[in-house]
Scaffold this motif. Structure first.
Motif, PDB file in Angstrom:
ATOM      1  N   LEU A  90      -8.208  -3.379  -2.756  1.00  0.00           N
ATOM      2  CA  LEU A  90      -8.448  -2.833  -4.038  1.00  0.00           C
ATOM      3  C   LEU A  90      -8.344  -1.317  -3.584  1.00  0.00           C
ATOM      4  CD1 LEU A  90      -9.551  -2.527  -6.808  1.00  0.00           C
ATOM      5  CD2 LEU A  90     -11.977  -2.432  -6.030  1.00  0.00           C
ATOM      6  N   THR A  91      -7.517  -0.682  -4.397  1.00  0.00           N
ATOM      7  CA  THR A  91      -6.986   1.037  -4.113  1.00  0.00           C
ATOM      8  C   THR A  91      -7.867   1.853  -5.072  1.00  0.00           C
ATOM      9  OG1 THR A  91      -4.511   0.138  -3.626  1.00  0.00           O
ATOM     10  CG2 THR A  91      -5.229   2.570  -4.099  1.00  0.00           C
ATOM     11  N   LEU A  92      -8.840   2.348  -4.246  1.00  0.00           N
ATOM     12  CA  LEU A  92      -9.914   3.293  -5.103  1.00  0.00           C
ATOM     13  C   LEU A  92      -9.068   4.687  -5.388  1.00  0.00           C
ATOM     14  CD1 LEU A  92     -13.305   2.879  -3.295  1.00  0.00           C
ATOM     15  CD2 LEU A  92     -12.133   1.593  -5.524  1.00  0.00           C
ATOM     16  N   SER A  93      -8.083   5.030  -4.778  1.00  0.00           N
ATOM     17  CA  SER A  93      -7.474   6.473  -4.936  1.00  0.00           C
ATOM     18  C   SER A  93      -6.218   6.517  -4.198  1.00  0.00           C
ATOM     19  CB  SER A  93      -8.436   7.558  -4.603  1.00  0.00           C
ATOM     20  OG  SER A  93      -8.466   7.556  -3.190  1.00  0.00           O
ATOM     21  N   ASP A  94      -5.520   7.671  -4.533  1.00  0.00           N
ATOM     22  CA  ASP A  94      -4.307   7.701  -3.756  1.00  0.00           C
ATOM     23  C   ASP A  94      -4.491   7.623  -2.288  1.00  0.00           C
ATOM     24  OD1 ASP A  94      -3.063   7.973  -6.312  1.00  0.00           O
ATOM     25  OD2 ASP A  94      -3.117  10.023  -6.126  1.00  0.00           O
TER      26      ASP A  94
ATOM     27  N   VAL B 257       0.957  -1.166   0.154  1.00  0.00           N
ATOM     28  CA  VAL B 257      -0.011   0.053  -0.064  1.00  0.00           C
ATOM     29  C   VAL B 257       1.103   1.212   0.114  1.00  0.00           C
ATOM     30  CG1 VAL B 257      -1.528   1.053   1.434  1.00  0.00           C
ATOM     31  CG2 VAL B 257      -2.044  -1.346   1.221  1.00  0.00           C
ATOM     32  N   SER B 258       0.634   2.136  -0.873  1.00  0.00           N
ATOM     33  CA  SER B 258       1.357   3.431  -0.902  1.00  0.00           C
ATOM     34  C   SER B 258       1.208   4.196   0.252  1.00  0.00           C
ATOM     35  CB  SER B 258       0.747   4.459  -1.966  1.00  0.00           C
ATOM     36  OG  SER B 258       0.995   5.734  -1.791  1.00  0.00           O
ATOM     37  N   GLY B 259       2.470   4.712   0.746  1.00  0.00           N
ATOM     38  CA  GLY B 259       2.516   5.704   1.961  1.00  0.00           C
ATOM     39  C   GLY B 259       1.418   6.821   2.055  1.00  0.00           C
ATOM     40  N   ALA B 260       1.032   7.302   0.869  1.00  0.00           N
ATOM     41  CA  ALA B 260      -0.031   8.320   0.759  1.00  0.00           C
ATOM     42  C   ALA B 260      -1.219   7.813   1.181  1.00  0.00           C
ATOM     43  CB  ALA B 260      -0.025   8.813  -0.879  1.00  0.00           C
ATOM     44  N   VAL B 261      -1.576   6.671   1.346  1.00  0.00           N
ATOM     45  CA  VAL B 261      -3.015   6.193   1.847  1.00  0.00           C
ATOM     46  C   VAL B 261      -3.247   6.625   3.101  1.00  0.00           C
ATOM     47  CG1 VAL B 261      -4.328   4.238   2.280  1.00  0.00           C
ATOM     48  CG2 VAL B 261      -3.091   4.317   0.394  1.00  0.00           C
ATOM     49  N   THR B 262      -4.257   7.409   3.274  1.00  0.00           N
ATOM     50  CA  THR B 262      -4.759   7.940   4.673  1.00  0.00           C
ATOM     51  C   THR B 262      -5.978   7.238   5.190  1.00  0.00           C
ATOM     52  OG1 THR B 262      -5.798   9.609   3.562  1.00  0.00           O
ATOM     53  CG2 THR B 262      -3.681  10.279   4.130  1.00  0.00           C
ATOM     54  N   THR B 263      -6.716   6.746   4.487  1.00  0.00           N
ATOM     55  CA  THR B 263      -8.062   6.151   4.742  1.00  0.00           C
ATOM     56  C   THR B 263      -8.000   4.421   4.407  1.00  0.00           C
ATOM     57  OG1 THR B 263      -8.974   8.120   4.506  1.00  0.00           O
ATOM     58  CG2 THR B 263     -10.528   6.085   4.942  1.00  0.00           C
ATOM     59  N   THR B 264      -8.471   3.580   5.133  1.00  0.00           N
ATOM     60  CA  THR B 264      -8.602   2.240   4.784  1.00  0.00           C
ATOM     61  C   THR B 264     -10.096   1.719   5.301  1.00  0.00           C
ATOM     62  OG1 THR B 264      -7.488   1.484   6.551  1.00  0.00           O
ATOM     63  CG2 THR B 264      -6.272   1.582   4.625  1.00  0.00           C
TER      64      THR B 264
END
Length: 196
Positions: free
Chosen positions: A80-84, A13-20
């Protein structure tokens, strides 16, 4: 149906992800939950499928799915990544009554549930809907239409399942990524509306 190949860029998961968000993918036995998660997951999905044995012959009803040879015994898991900034974790539950004790743990922390139903076996969905409501989860219905002869109008589905007017109903083919994605988007939109 397998997920798309994993590259080093999508493995973590990208380090930019703030919400899961944790989403349950539920439904009765042999409705297509494993296939649904496999069609969407950007990583190789975790599957706990085992071969069905003679021991389950009097327990698992194969009516309508005589070619089924494996079954989920714990869970399916995909991502599933929906956005950054947003990633969905998809948890698929086993469909048989004997595995329902796993649902309580899996329901903890879930944002909502996508209930997959087979239009040829709608009555099998009642125990699933009851459990989702018992755990207080918002949900949407995804009618998994493998065969066009089992198509029912949305009003017929709503009436047969005794759904509340605000419960979304979508149609999908769990084998197709785009179709599965539309059903998941329907749920996510519903969850955003209900939590706003």
């Amino acid at each position: 149906m397998d997920s798309k190949p994993v590259s080093p860029e999508t493995l973590y998961v990208s380090g930019a992800v703030t919400t899961t968000a944790k989403i349950l993918v539920v439904g009765h036995f042999a409705v297509g939950k494993t296939t649904f998660i496999g069609s969407l997951s950007e990583i190789t999905p975790l599957r706990t499928e085992e071969k069905m044995t003679q021991a389950s012959a009097h327990v698992d009803d194969l009516q309508g799915v005589p070619d089924k040879v494996t079954t989920t015994v714990a869970l399916d898991f995909g991502r599933l990544t929906l956005s950054d900034e947003l990633v969905l974790y998809l948890f698929g539950t086993p469909g048989q009554q004997r595995f329902m004790q796993l649902w309580e743990d899996m329901a903890r922390g879930a944002l909502g549930a996508l209930i997959i139903v087979d239009p040829a076996r709608l009555a099998d969905s009642f125990p699933v809907i009851d459990l989702v409501e018992k755990y207080g989860l918002e949900y949407a219905i995804a009618v998994n239409s493998f065969a066009s002869e089992n198509e029912f109008e949305e009003t017929e589905i709503r009436e047969a399942l005794d759904l509340l007017p605000h419960t979304p109903v979508s149609y999908c083919d769990a084998r197709r990524r785009e179709s599965s994605a539309q059903a998941l988007i329907t749920l996510v939109r519903h969850l955003l509306t209900r939590t706003a």
